[in-house]
Design a protein around this motif. Sequence first.
Motif, PDB file in Angstrom:
ATOM      1  N   ARG A  20       0.836  -1.202   0.000  1.00  0.00           N
ATOM      2  CA  ARG A  20       0.000   0.000   0.000  1.00  0.00           C
ATOM      3  C   ARG A  20       0.869   1.249   0.000  1.00  0.00           C
ATOM      4  NH1 ARG A  20      -5.296  -1.149   0.923  1.00  0.00           N
ATOM      5  NH2 ARG A  20      -5.724  -3.029   2.124  1.00  0.00           N
ATOM      6  N   GLN A  21       1.987   1.188   0.700  1.00  0.00           N
ATOM      7  CA  GLN A  21       2.870   2.365   0.793  1.00  0.00           C
ATOM      8  C   GLN A  21       4.320   1.915   0.796  1.00  0.00           C
ATOM      9  OE1 GLN A  21       0.932   3.692   4.325  1.00  0.00           O
ATOM     10  NE2 GLN A  21       2.605   3.018   5.642  1.00  0.00           N
ATOM     11  N   PRO A  22       5.242   2.793   0.413  1.00  0.00           N
ATOM     12  CA  PRO A  22       6.656   2.388   0.347  1.00  0.00           C
ATOM     13  C   PRO A  22       7.179   1.944   1.719  1.00  0.00           C
ATOM     14  CG  PRO A  22       6.298   4.522  -0.694  1.00  0.00           C
ATOM     15  CD  PRO A  22       5.031   4.184   0.001  1.00  0.00           C
ATOM     16  N   LEU A  23       8.204   1.094   1.674  1.00  0.00           N
ATOM     17  CA  LEU A  23       8.796   0.584   2.918  1.00  0.00           C
ATOM     18  C   LEU A  23       9.772   1.596   3.497  1.00  0.00           C
ATOM     19  CD1 LEU A  23       9.677  -3.033   1.730  1.00  0.00           C
ATOM     20  CD2 LEU A  23       7.647  -2.316   3.007  1.00  0.00           C
ATOM     21  N   ASN A  24       9.912   1.543   4.829  1.00  0.00           N
ATOM     22  CA  ASN A  24      10.996   2.332   5.419  1.00  0.00           C
ATOM     23  C   ASN A  24      12.288   1.514   5.309  1.00  0.00           C
ATOM     24  OD1 ASN A  24      11.246   0.559   7.625  1.00  0.00           O
ATOM     25  ND2 ASN A  24       9.554   1.604   8.686  1.00  0.00           N
ATOM     26  N   PRO A  25      13.457   2.100   5.554  1.00  0.00           N
ATOM     27  CA  PRO A  25      14.728   1.385   5.354  1.00  0.00           C
ATOM     28  C   PRO A  25      14.820   0.082   6.142  1.00  0.00           C
ATOM     29  CG  PRO A  25      15.125   3.723   5.633  1.00  0.00           C
ATOM     30  CD  PRO A  25      13.675   3.503   5.917  1.00  0.00           C
ATOM     31  N   SER A  26      14.298   0.085   7.332  1.00  0.00           N
ATOM     32  CA  SER A  26      14.389  -1.109   8.165  1.00  0.00           C
ATOM     33  C   SER A  26      13.537  -2.236   7.575  1.00  0.00           C
ATOM     34  CB  SER A  26      13.921  -0.734   9.582  1.00  0.00           C
ATOM     35  OG  SER A  26      13.545  -1.887  10.277  1.00  0.00           O
ATOM     36  N   GLN A  27      12.315  -1.902   7.150  1.00  0.00           N
ATOM     37  CA  GLN A  27      11.429  -2.907   6.545  1.00  0.00           C
ATOM     38  C   GLN A  27      12.054  -3.450   5.258  1.00  0.00           C
ATOM     39  OE1 GLN A  27       8.180  -0.217   6.086  1.00  0.00           O
ATOM     40  NE2 GLN A  27       7.063  -0.968   7.891  1.00  0.00           N
ATOM     41  N   ARG A  28      12.621  -2.544   4.474  1.00  0.00           N
ATOM     42  CA  ARG A  28      13.232  -2.920   3.194  1.00  0.00           C
ATOM     43  C   ARG A  28      14.376  -3.912   3.411  1.00  0.00           C
ATOM     44  NH1 ARG A  28      17.419  -1.346  -0.078  1.00  0.00           N
ATOM     45  NH2 ARG A  28      16.947  -1.300  -2.314  1.00  0.00           N
ATOM     46  N   SER A  29      15.217  -3.577   4.368  1.00  0.00           N
ATOM     47  CA  SER A  29      16.369  -4.424   4.657  1.00  0.00           C
ATOM     48  C   SER A  29      15.923  -5.808   5.113  1.00  0.00           C
ATOM     49  CB  SER A  29      17.220  -3.730   5.731  1.00  0.00           C
ATOM     50  OG  SER A  29      18.262  -4.560   6.092  1.00  0.00           O
ATOM     51  N   THR A  30      14.874  -5.852   5.914  1.00  0.00           N
ATOM     52  CA  THR A  30      14.381  -7.135   6.426  1.00  0.00           C
ATOM     53  C   THR A  30      13.872  -8.008   5.277  1.00  0.00           C
ATOM     54  OG1 THR A  30      13.734  -6.009   8.451  1.00  0.00           O
ATOM     55  CG2 THR A  30      12.779  -8.194   8.074  1.00  0.00           C
ATOM     56  N   LEU A  31      13.103  -7.382   4.349  1.00  0.00           N
ATOM     57  CA  LEU A  31      12.566  -8.167   3.227  1.00  0.00           C
ATOM     58  C   LEU A  31      13.684  -8.672   2.312  1.00  0.00           C
ATOM     59  CD1 LEU A  31       9.232  -6.484   2.026  1.00  0.00           C
ATOM     60  CD2 LEU A  31       9.581  -8.327   3.642  1.00  0.00           C
ATOM     61  N   LEU A  32      14.659  -7.827   2.080  1.00  0.00           N
ATOM     62  CA  LEU A  32      15.769  -8.252   1.211  1.00  0.00           C
ATOM     63  C   LEU A  32      16.534  -9.415   1.851  1.00  0.00           C
ATOM     64  CD1 LEU A  32      17.147  -4.810  -0.052  1.00  0.00           C
ATOM     65  CD2 LEU A  32      16.098  -6.577  -1.449  1.00  0.00           C
ATOM     66  N   ALA A  42      15.324 -11.578   3.740  1.00  0.00           N
ATOM     67  CA  ALA A  42      14.462 -12.767   3.693  1.00  0.00           C
ATOM     68  C   ALA A  42      14.356 -13.335   2.282  1.00  0.00           C
ATOM     69  CB  ALA A  42      13.070 -12.405   4.219  1.00  0.00           C
ATOM     70  N   GLY A  43      15.070 -12.742   1.327  1.00  0.00           N
ATOM     71  CA  GLY A  43      15.086 -13.276  -0.038  1.00  0.00           C
ATOM     72  C   GLY A  43      14.043 -12.679  -0.962  1.00  0.00           C
ATOM     73  N   PHE A  44      13.354 -11.631  -0.543  1.00  0.00           N
ATOM     74  CA  PHE A  44      12.366 -10.971  -1.405  1.00  0.00           C
ATOM     75  C   PHE A  44      13.081 -10.159  -2.496  1.00  0.00           C
ATOM     76  CE2 PHE A  44       9.623 -11.948   2.105  1.00  0.00           C
ATOM     77  CZ  PHE A  44       8.356 -12.041   1.558  1.00  0.00           C
ATOM     78  N   VAL A  45      12.444 -10.112  -3.651  1.00  0.00           N
ATOM     79  CA  VAL A  45      12.996  -9.343  -4.780  1.00  0.00           C
ATOM     80  C   VAL A  45      12.012  -8.221  -5.112  1.00  0.00           C
ATOM     81  CG1 VAL A  45      13.732  -9.427  -7.191  1.00  0.00           C
ATOM     82  CG2 VAL A  45      14.095 -11.404  -5.700  1.00  0.00           C
ATOM     83  N   PRO A  46      12.503  -6.984  -5.132  1.00  0.00           N
ATOM     84  CA  PRO A  46      11.569  -5.889  -5.431  1.00  0.00           C
ATOM     85  C   PRO A  46      11.401  -5.676  -6.943  1.00  0.00           C
ATOM     86  CG  PRO A  46      13.702  -4.992  -4.895  1.00  0.00           C
ATOM     87  CD  PRO A  46      13.847  -6.477  -4.818  1.00  0.00           C
ATOM     88  N   SER A  47      10.272  -5.105  -7.315  1.00  0.00           N
ATOM     89  CA  SER A  47      10.044  -4.651  -8.690  1.00  0.00           C
ATOM     90  C   SER A  47       9.008  -3.537  -8.628  1.00  0.00           C
ATOM     91  CB  SER A  47       9.560  -5.813  -9.567  1.00  0.00           C
ATOM     92  OG  SER A  47       8.341  -6.324  -9.078  1.00  0.00           O
ATOM     93  N   ASN A  48       8.679  -3.006  -9.783  1.00  0.00           N
ATOM     94  CA  ASN A  48       7.632  -1.977  -9.847  1.00  0.00           C
ATOM     95  C   ASN A  48       7.905  -0.834  -8.870  1.00  0.00           C
ATOM     96  OD1 ASN A  48       5.209  -0.775 -10.591  1.00  0.00           O
ATOM     97  ND2 ASN A  48       4.010  -1.929  -9.085  1.00  0.00           N
ATOM     98  N   GLY A  49       9.120  -0.322  -8.900  1.00  0.00           N
ATOM     99  CA  GLY A  49       9.478   0.806  -8.028  1.00  0.00           C
ATOM    100  C   GLY A  49       9.435   0.421  -6.555  1.00  0.00           C
ATOM    101  N   GLU A  50       9.749  -0.858  -6.263  1.00  0.00           N
ATOM    102  CA  GLU A  50       9.766  -1.402  -4.892  1.00  0.00           C
ATOM    103  C   GLU A  50       8.385  -1.378  -4.240  1.00  0.00           C
ATOM    104  OE1 GLU A  50      12.982  -0.245  -2.385  1.00  0.00           O
ATOM    105  OE2 GLU A  50      14.492  -0.788  -3.860  1.00  0.00           O
ATOM    106  N   MET A  51       7.336  -1.332  -5.080  1.00  0.00           N
ATOM    107  CA  MET A  51       5.976  -1.431  -4.531  1.00  0.00           C
ATOM    108  C   MET A  51       5.461  -2.871  -4.654  1.00  0.00           C
ATOM    109  SD  MET A  51       5.128   1.357  -3.186  1.00  0.00           S
ATOM    110  CE  MET A  51       3.355   1.308  -2.953  1.00  0.00           C
ATOM    111  N   THR A  52       6.211  -3.700  -5.380  1.00  0.00           N
ATOM    112  CA  THR A  52       5.880  -5.127  -5.501  1.00  0.00           C
ATOM    113  C   THR A  52       7.110  -5.926  -5.060  1.00  0.00           C
ATOM    114  OG1 THR A  52       4.455  -4.653  -7.393  1.00  0.00           O
ATOM    115  CG2 THR A  52       5.123  -6.945  -7.083  1.00  0.00           C
ATOM    116  N   TRP A  53       6.873  -6.914  -4.211  1.00  0.00           N
ATOM    117  CA  TRP A  53       7.979  -7.751  -3.729  1.00  0.00           C
ATOM    118  C   TRP A  53       7.592  -9.200  -3.933  1.00  0.00           C
ATOM    119  CZ3 TRP A  53      12.552  -5.889  -1.265  1.00  0.00           C
ATOM    120  CH2 TRP A  53      12.614  -4.499  -1.143  1.00  0.00           C
TER     121      TRP A  53
END
Lengths: 328, 401
Positions: free
Chosen positions: A251-263, A265-276
């Motif tokens: 729904r909204q962009p991730l903060n740096p901490s959330q982003r780091s956690t997802l990365l 965990a093996g998540f791959v971002p796309s669509n301007g990091e709005m889709t993981w």
Amino acid sequence: MTPEPTVPDALRAEDGLPVLDISQLTVNYGRRQVLNRLDLKIDAGAIYGLLGPNGAGKTTLIRTICGRIMPASGSVTIEGQSNHKKSTLRRIGLVPQEIGLYSHLTVRENLQAFGRLSGLSAAQTRDAVKWAEDVTRLSERHGERLDVLSGGWKRRVNIAAAILHRPALLILDEPTVGVDVDARNELHEVIRDLTHSGMAVLIATHDLDQAETICSSVGFLRNGTIGPAGPPQSLIDAEFGGRTVVIIELRQPLNPSQRSTLLKAGFVPSNGEMTWSVFVEVGSTVSSALTAQLDRLGVSAREIRHRKPGLDTLFLQLTRKHSPELTP
Amino acid sequence: MILAMLKVMALSLIRDRGALAMAFLLPPTIFVIFAAIFSGTSGDELRLKLAYGSEVTTETATRFETALRDEPSLRMLPETLSSEAAVRDAVAQGEADVGLVLRGDLALAGDASPVLVIVDPGKLMGGAIVSGQVQRVLSGSLADIGVARMAPSIESLVGGFTPQQSAQLAAAIAQMADEPSAEAESGGLVAFETLQGRSGSGATVTYYAGAVAILFLLFSAMQGAATLIEERNSGIVDRLAVGPAGTDVVVIGKFLFLTLQGTLQVGLIFLVAALAYQVDVVEVLPVWLLITVLSAAASAGLGLAVASACRTKQQAQTVSTFVVLVFSAIGGSMVPRFMMPPWLQDIGWYTPNAWAIEAYHGVLWRNETLADLSASFLPLAGLGLVGVMVAILVSRWRLRL
């Protein structure tokens, strides 16, 4: 496991030479090596999708096949003949990415002109135009000027103008750019029909969905060479096995901490990091656990869904392996 | 294959109304405008606007003004200004092309330059024309004043007149004043003759037919040749490069088409010239046709060389506008070259305009033969050939980029 960067034997004509045979091709622009010991074979009746990011060397490869660029080493043969010969180049039909036609002329006038310019006699051109109009389903629009046709019809004429001399190898550079889904599907039908007569087709495209749908084999052009390559489903299976993709729409962009956690965990971002997206084993029930974890992280997901991986997923996976900025 | 390219270009032109008008409607229109302007300025239709002022009120002053106002080649402002300053203002404000002030008695010898001509620096030629007209009036309508002004000088040279001679001179001057035309028509020191060329039209019209023809040949060739860039950018050249046609057929096809189009274009200009200004082309048709084909080929070659060297259409437009305007300016398409300084006239020979204009003027006005004109043919043919060769080689080279 990554398959060998060659077309499987099953795709080749049983007792004939491949239509296009590229061996150990190296092309340099000054000191920069654009293609590096590249191998590629396409057999009669096959549709080969050449994939790769911008700047990977797709245009250079096409130009080299068309004899416009002299390689530093290696060879290109068409039906067993070197592409250094003028007569060999005539076995190629090129469909440029742009609409390479005369906009003030009608469909038929364009085809007649390109028929004559491809060396056919007047009588041969007459027959060739009729055949090309039939095979590309243009007959009903032959009297219309090109500048009044829609994008999809123009693309058909673009293809028709390249097949008048019945080439052994048809090269299409982004053949469906700017056309709607219906027109794209119709163009796919046209391309498939062409292979029934034994024509080999090379499609350079960014449209991975198109490549997966229409190509009997695809190759990813990276670092100047092709790899992995093979039938789309084989490549997908080889890379992802029995795994499936979980896609999270934010729904909204991730903060740096959330982003780091997802990365991490093996998540791959796309669509301007709005889709993981992340890979999971087929049959695993991750949705509820994932939802709970995302809630704990404070990540607001609009949608979580499962999908079978396709060429686009493979492309992202390959790109991620070579994208240092996507580290946590 | 070349015929196919010719057909493509012809159909594209026919179906593009804007390009069609540019190619075949604009050139004759511009020619008609040029001819209307320049046939007047160089012939006896030129009528300068003159501001007249007089600081003296003698009988000769009145006669002088009357004679000037009767002069058909001058358009005098109705008001007679009273001072030199007022005349100077009228010229400076652009109310008149030239000013003329009578500031002393014409009949009195010894007064230095009783007539002053005031001219705007931008219209120097107008000053020379008015000075000549004043001389003509003085030797014609006012011949008695001229003789009266010279009499004292002659008297001092011959050691004085006898009373009888003085009386006879006075009587003769009086008779000249009464019958000015008798003396004036008897012939002056300088006679004037306008040469008649081979054609029934004026030399200026013939000149500008050639001048406008080569100007538009260059414009059209540059515009038509720019389709080479469009074809390169749209992938047409990529498509043809793998076939037997290659880029050579594209370039040669365009060269032939532009030459043919140029020939038709110039044909229209000269058709208008023949119908409206009696420029006689029919009698010298074969030579005219040869000049036209060579001029069109030279323009086509130059246009294709420029188009092949440019990467984008915008770049080609900039370069071609620069080339056409500079060539036309120094080659004589805008102003006749004889009016230019000698060094600029020499530079003009490096443009196709100068050679084409000379050739057209030679055959249509000076009645020159094929042999006389051969010197003009070589540069035109050479430019066409070199241009198309450059375009072929550069186009081949671009395929390798």
